[in-house]
Scaffold this motif. Sequence first.
Motif, mmCIF file in Angstrom:
data_model
loop_
_atom_site.group_PDB
_atom_site.id
_atom_site.type_symbol
_atom_site.label_atom_id
_atom_site.label_comp_id
_atom_site.label_asym_id
_atom_site.label_seq_id
_atom_site.Cartn_x
_atom_site.Cartn_y
_atom_site.Cartn_z
ATOM 1 N N GLU A 1 61.667 58.276 -17.906
ATOM 2 C CA GLU A 1 60.544 59.162 -17.609
ATOM 3 C C GLU A 1 60.475 59.482 -16.113
ATOM 4 N N ARG A 2 60.787 58.495 -15.259
ATOM 5 C CA ARG A 2 60.811 58.732 -13.811
ATOM 6 C C ARG A 2 61.876 59.770 -13.462
ATOM 7 N N GLU A 3 63.050 59.649 -14.075
ATOM 8 C CA GLU A 3 64.129 60.614 -13.825
ATOM 9 C C GLU A 3 63.715 62.009 -14.305
ATOM 10 N N ASP A 4 63.112 62.092 -15.480
ATOM 11 C CA ASP A 4 62.640 63.386 -15.996
ATOM 12 C C ASP A 4 61.598 64.002 -15.072
ATOM 13 N N LEU A 5 60.668 63.181 -14.590
ATOM 14 C CA LEU A 5 59.643 63.680 -13.674
ATOM 15 C C LEU A 5 60.269 64.224 -12.393
ATOM 16 N N ALA A 6 61.208 63.472 -11.819
ATOM 17 C CA ALA A 6 61.846 63.897 -10.569
ATOM 18 C C ALA A 6 62.619 65.202 -10.770
ATOM 19 N N MET A 7 63.385 65.285 -11.833
ATOM 20 C CA MET A 7 64.172 66.498 -12.082
ATOM 21 C C MET A 7 63.264 67.695 -12.380
ATOM 22 N N GLY A 8 62.215 67.468 -13.136
ATOM 23 C CA GLY A 8 61.286 68.547 -13.440
ATOM 24 C C GLY A 8 60.556 69.047 -12.203
ATOM 25 N N LEU A 9 60.118 68.123 -11.357
ATOM 26 C CA LEU A 9 59.443 68.511 -10.114
ATOM 27 C C LEU A 9 60.385 69.280 -9.196
ATOM 28 N N ALA A 10 61.622 68.791 -9.057
ATOM 29 C CA ALA A 10 62.592 69.472 -8.192
ATOM 30 C C ALA A 10 62.889 70.880 -8.704
ATOM 31 N N ALA A 11 63.093 71.004 -10.005
ATOM 32 C CA ALA A 11 63.372 72.322 -10.584
ATOM 33 C C ALA A 11 62.179 73.259 -10.422
ATOM 34 N N SER A 12 60.986 72.763 -10.662
ATOM 35 C CA SER A 12 59.783 73.594 -10.534
ATOM 36 C C SER A 12 59.559 74.031 -9.087
ATOM 37 N N ALA A 13 59.794 73.117 -8.141
ATOM 38 C CA ALA A 13 59.623 73.457 -6.726
ATOM 39 C C ALA A 13 60.650 74.499 -6.296
ATOM 40 N N ALA A 14 61.885 74.360 -6.751
ATOM 41 C CA ALA A 14 62.917 75.351 -6.427
ATOM 42 C C ALA A 14 62.554 76.710 -7.017
ATOM 43 N N LEU A 15 62.035 76.717 -8.236
ATOM 44 C CA LEU A 15 61.616 77.973 -8.866
ATOM 45 C C LEU A 15 60.441 78.596 -8.118
ATOM 46 N N GLN A 16 59.478 77.783 -7.687
ATOM 47 C CA GLN A 16 58.351 78.306 -6.905
ATOM 48 C C GLN A 16 58.842 78.996 -5.642
ATOM 49 N N MET A 17 59.807 78.383 -4.981
ATOM 50 C CA MET A 17 60.342 78.973 -3.757
ATOM 51 C C MET A 17 61.080 80.268 -4.070
ATOM 52 N N LYS A 18 61.870 80.265 -5.127
ATOM 53 C CA LYS A 18 62.613 81.471 -5.518
ATOM 54 C C LYS A 18 61.657 82.608 -5.843
ATOM 55 N N GLN A 19 60.589 82.305 -6.557
ATOM 56 C CA GLN A 19 59.615 83.342 -6.922
ATOM 57 C C GLN A 19 58.836 83.843 -5.711
ATOM 58 N N ALA A 20 58.697 83.029 -4.685
ATOM 59 C CA ALA A 20 57.958 83.438 -3.488
ATOM 60 C C ALA A 20 58.822 84.275 -2.531
ATOM 61 N N MET A 21 60.130 84.242 -2.749
ATOM 62 C CA MET A 21 61.047 85.007 -1.895
ATOM 63 C C MET A 21 60.923 86.496 -2.231
ATOM 64 N N PRO A 22 61.054 87.372 -1.236
ATOM 65 C CA PRO A 22 61.045 88.803 -1.529
ATOM 66 C C PRO A 22 62.262 89.170 -2.397
ATOM 67 N N ASP A 23 62.101 90.222 -3.218
ATOM 68 C CA ASP A 23 63.183 90.651 -4.096
ATOM 69 C C ASP A 23 64.398 91.161 -3.333
ATOM 70 N N ASP A 24 64.173 91.812 -2.216
ATOM 71 C CA ASP A 24 65.266 92.396 -1.446
ATOM 72 C C ASP A 24 65.204 91.881 -0.005
ATOM 73 N N PRO A 25 65.633 90.626 0.209
ATOM 74 C CA PRO A 25 65.554 90.093 1.563
ATOM 75 C C PRO A 25 66.496 90.844 2.492
ATOM 76 N N SER A 26 66.011 91.106 3.688
ATOM 77 C CA SER A 26 66.874 91.779 4.663
ATOM 78 C C SER A 26 67.833 90.744 5.247
ATOM 79 N N PRO A 27 69.075 91.135 5.533
ATOM 80 C CA PRO A 27 70.033 90.186 6.083
ATOM 81 C C PRO A 27 69.594 89.726 7.472
ATOM 82 N N THR A 28 69.837 88.469 7.772
ATOM 83 C CA THR A 28 69.442 87.934 9.072
ATOM 84 C C THR A 28 70.452 88.264 10.159
ATOM 85 N N ALA A 29 71.671 88.628 9.774
ATOM 86 C CA ALA A 29 72.705 88.988 10.749
ATOM 87 C C ALA A 29 73.627 90.021 10.121
ATOM 88 N N GLN A 30 74.347 90.727 10.971
ATOM 89 C CA GLN A 30 75.295 91.732 10.447
ATOM 90 C C GLN A 30 76.700 91.343 10.759
#
Length: 114
Positions: free
Chosen positions: A85-114
């Motif tokens: 259960e501890r492993e499931d909790l850790a993996m679920g939290l990590a996946a959810s946090a990564a998804l939250q960050m992905k969803q918060a990112m703009p759809d068309d990020p401008s490149p930081t360098a050329q």
Amino acid sequence: MYGNTPFGDEPAVELTADQRKALRQDLSSVAARTRELLPSEFVVGSEITEGNNGPRATVAVQPPIGSVVSADYAPEEEITIEEPEREDLAMGLAASAALQMKQAMPDDPSPTAQ
């Protein structure tokens, strides 16, 4: 219809010092495993709080951008959190946090360098 239903009459769980210590160790284990799964920019923490219905254990992750992701655990009969259960909790939290960050990112990020 609900006159005989004992809503709110359940006794609150009381943790002994040893049970609190064991639960704190389980939470620390979940938080540490979650940190291993994520880059260092993600902040991971855990705590045990006392509520009206007894103790609540929480592990939370704050992504660099996006909303906080958390998991609550209300100990009842079983105080400890078993390894699978501890492993499931850790993996679920990590996946959810990564998804939250992905969803918060703009759809068309401008490149930081050329």
